[in-house]
Design a protein around this motif. Structure first.
Motif, PDB file in Angstrom:
ATOM      1  N   ARG A 162       0.821  -1.210   0.000  1.00 35.74           N
ATOM      2  CA  ARG A 162       0.000   0.000   0.000  1.00 35.74           C
ATOM      3  C   ARG A 162       0.859   1.265   0.000  1.00 35.74           C
ATOM      4  O   ARG A 162       0.511   2.266   0.600  1.00 35.74           O
ATOM      5  CB  ARG A 162      -0.945  -0.001   1.200  1.00 35.74           C
ATOM      6  CG  ARG A 162      -2.032  -1.038   1.059  1.00 35.74           C
ATOM      7  CD  ARG A 162      -3.141  -0.793   2.062  1.00 35.74           C
ATOM      8  NE  ARG A 162      -4.227  -1.696   1.790  1.00 35.74           N
ATOM      9  CZ  ARG A 162      -5.210  -1.441   0.936  1.00 35.74           C
ATOM     10  NH1 ARG A 162      -5.234  -0.318   0.286  1.00 35.74           N
ATOM     11  NH2 ARG A 162      -6.163  -2.314   0.746  1.00 35.74           N
ATOM     12  N   LEU A 168       2.338   4.752  -1.068  1.00 31.67           N
ATOM     13  CA  LEU A 168       1.608   5.920  -1.577  1.00 31.67           C
ATOM     14  C   LEU A 168       1.670   6.032  -3.088  1.00 31.67           C
ATOM     15  O   LEU A 168       0.702   6.444  -3.726  1.00 31.67           O
ATOM     16  CB  LEU A 168       2.142   7.199  -0.930  1.00 31.67           C
ATOM     17  CG  LEU A 168       1.870   7.355   0.567  1.00 31.67           C
ATOM     18  CD1 LEU A 168       2.528   8.619   1.099  1.00 31.67           C
ATOM     19  CD2 LEU A 168       0.387   7.360   0.850  1.00 31.67           C
ATOM     20  N   TYR A 204       1.683   3.666  -5.271  1.00 31.95           N
ATOM     21  CA  TYR A 204       0.771   2.706  -5.903  1.00 31.95           C
ATOM     22  C   TYR A 204      -0.695   3.058  -5.646  1.00 31.95           C
ATOM     23  O   TYR A 204      -1.574   2.641  -6.397  1.00 31.95           O
ATOM     24  CB  TYR A 204       1.046   1.285  -5.420  1.00 31.95           C
ATOM     25  CG  TYR A 204       2.491   0.885  -5.597  1.00 31.95           C
ATOM     26  CD1 TYR A 204       3.077   0.899  -6.857  1.00 31.95           C
ATOM     27  CD2 TYR A 204       3.268   0.518  -4.514  1.00 31.95           C
ATOM     28  CE1 TYR A 204       4.404   0.549  -7.026  1.00 31.95           C
ATOM     29  CE2 TYR A 204       4.593   0.165  -4.677  1.00 31.95           C
ATOM     30  CZ  TYR A 204       5.159   0.182  -5.924  1.00 31.95           C
ATOM     31  OH  TYR A 204       6.472  -0.159  -6.084  1.00 31.95           O
ATOM     32  N   CYS A 205      -0.954   3.788  -4.582  1.00 35.42           N
ATOM     33  CA  CYS A 205      -2.326   4.198  -4.249  1.00 35.42           C
ATOM     34  C   CYS A 205      -2.712   5.516  -4.917  1.00 35.42           C
ATOM     35  O   CYS A 205      -3.872   5.906  -4.872  1.00 35.42           O
ATOM     36  CB  CYS A 205      -2.476   4.358  -2.731  1.00 35.42           C
ATOM     37  SG  CYS A 205      -2.332   2.815  -1.831  1.00 35.42           S
ATOM     38  N   SER A 206      -1.756   6.196  -5.514  1.00 32.64           N
ATOM     39  CA  SER A 206      -2.037   7.513  -6.092  1.00 32.64           C
ATOM     40  C   SER A 206      -3.087   7.413  -7.190  1.00 32.64           C
ATOM     41  O   SER A 206      -3.208   6.388  -7.871  1.00 32.64           O
ATOM     42  CB  SER A 206      -0.760   8.142  -6.655  1.00 32.64           C
ATOM     43  OG  SER A 206      -0.411   7.526  -7.877  1.00 32.64           O
ATOM     44  N   ASN A 207      -3.844   8.477  -7.364  1.00 31.98           N
ATOM     45  CA  ASN A 207      -4.887   8.517  -8.397  1.00 31.98           C
ATOM     46  C   ASN A 207      -4.290   8.294  -9.788  1.00 31.98           C
ATOM     47  O   ASN A 207      -4.863   7.567 -10.604  1.00 31.98           O
ATOM     48  CB  ASN A 207      -5.640   9.841  -8.353  1.00 31.98           C
ATOM     49  CG  ASN A 207      -6.517   9.951  -7.123  1.00 31.98           C
ATOM     50  OD1 ASN A 207      -6.921   8.949  -6.540  1.00 31.98           O
ATOM     51  ND2 ASN A 207      -6.806  11.178  -6.724  1.00 31.98           N
ATOM     52  N   GLN A 247      -3.320   4.541 -10.212  1.00 31.68           N
ATOM     53  CA  GLN A 247      -4.521   3.707 -10.311  1.00 31.68           C
ATOM     54  C   GLN A 247      -5.255   3.947 -11.641  1.00 31.68           C
ATOM     55  O   GLN A 247      -5.793   3.021 -12.235  1.00 31.68           O
ATOM     56  CB  GLN A 247      -5.453   3.964  -9.124  1.00 31.68           C
ATOM     57  CG  GLN A 247      -4.928   3.417  -7.810  1.00 31.68           C
ATOM     58  CD  GLN A 247      -4.792   1.908  -7.823  1.00 31.68           C
ATOM     59  OE1 GLN A 247      -5.689   1.191  -8.251  1.00 31.68           O
ATOM     60  NE2 GLN A 247      -3.642   1.423  -7.367  1.00 31.68           N
ATOM     61  N   THR A 286      -6.193  -4.446  -9.669  1.00 32.93           N
ATOM     62  CA  THR A 286      -5.239  -4.213  -8.594  1.00 32.93           C
ATOM     63  C   THR A 286      -5.449  -5.201  -7.452  1.00 32.93           C
ATOM     64  O   THR A 286      -6.556  -5.654  -7.195  1.00 32.93           O
ATOM     65  CB  THR A 286      -5.354  -2.785  -8.035  1.00 32.93           C
ATOM     66  OG1 THR A 286      -6.676  -2.578  -7.558  1.00 32.93           O
ATOM     67  CG2 THR A 286      -5.031  -1.758  -9.085  1.00 32.93           C
ATOM     68  N   MET A 312      -3.834  -5.380  -3.470  1.00 32.08           N
ATOM     69  CA  MET A 312      -2.933  -4.769  -2.479  1.00 32.08           C
ATOM     70  C   MET A 312      -3.033  -5.493  -1.158  1.00 32.08           C
ATOM     71  O   MET A 312      -4.077  -6.040  -0.811  1.00 32.08           O
ATOM     72  CB  MET A 312      -3.291  -3.299  -2.263  1.00 32.08           C
ATOM     73  CG  MET A 312      -2.952  -2.420  -3.416  1.00 32.08           C
ATOM     74  SD  MET A 312      -3.074  -0.704  -2.922  1.00 32.08           S
ATOM     75  CE  MET A 312      -2.740   0.082  -4.469  1.00 32.08           C
TER      76      MET A 312
END
Length: 143
Positions: free
Chosen positions: A34, A36, A38-41, A44, A54, A56
């Motif tokens: 998780r 940051l 890979y979680c960024s808009n 994604q 995805t 995670m």
């Protein structure tokens, strides 16, 4: 490989991976922690635009997807990639050579003793999958 954990470096790496992907019609799952980046808009959105699902970890636990994390352990233990503290250019070269050996030369028991490249280029033998087993406490594990 980048000298920072910025979203830009991750987007660039993902773009290269998408461009070099051979089997664009087959489904693809992108597993990550998780982080940051890979979680960024933006990250994604790039996955979504390319039809990549995805996956995670829940709590940054690498054991949640042991199959996906296996290559990291092999690169660290067999190829000793973390052992060398040199500049970024040399680290990239070490990683690239290690991954090339892993994909092109190293046979895998779970791939019927074929390399990952060999298993992906053929259509007869399927990659081994692992059965799920429910334990007494209700937890499901991969075998």
């Amino acid at each position: 490989m980048s000298n920072s954990l910025s979203v830009e470096g991750s987007l660039q790496a993902l773009g290269i991976a998408i461009k070099n992907r051979c089997y664009k019609k087959k489904p693809l799952i992108h597993h990550s922690d998780r982080g940051l980046q890979y979680c960024s808009n933006d990250y994604q959105e790039l996955l979504d635009q390319n039809g990549i699902k995805t996956s995670m970890t829940e709590k940054y636990d690498p054991y949640e997807n042991a199959v996906a994390e296996r290559i990291n352990g092999i690169l660290k233990q067999e190829f000793n990639i973390a052992k060398y503290e040199v500049n970024l250019k040399i680290n990239k070269q070490i990683n690239n050579e290690s991954i090339k050996i892993y994909n092109q030369e190293r046979p895998h028991l779970s791939n019927h003793m074929l390399t990952p490249n060999q298993i992906h280029k053929q259509c007869k033998i399927e990659m081994k999958t692992y059965k799920s087993k429910k334990l007494n406490n209700g937890v499901i594990v991969q075998l």
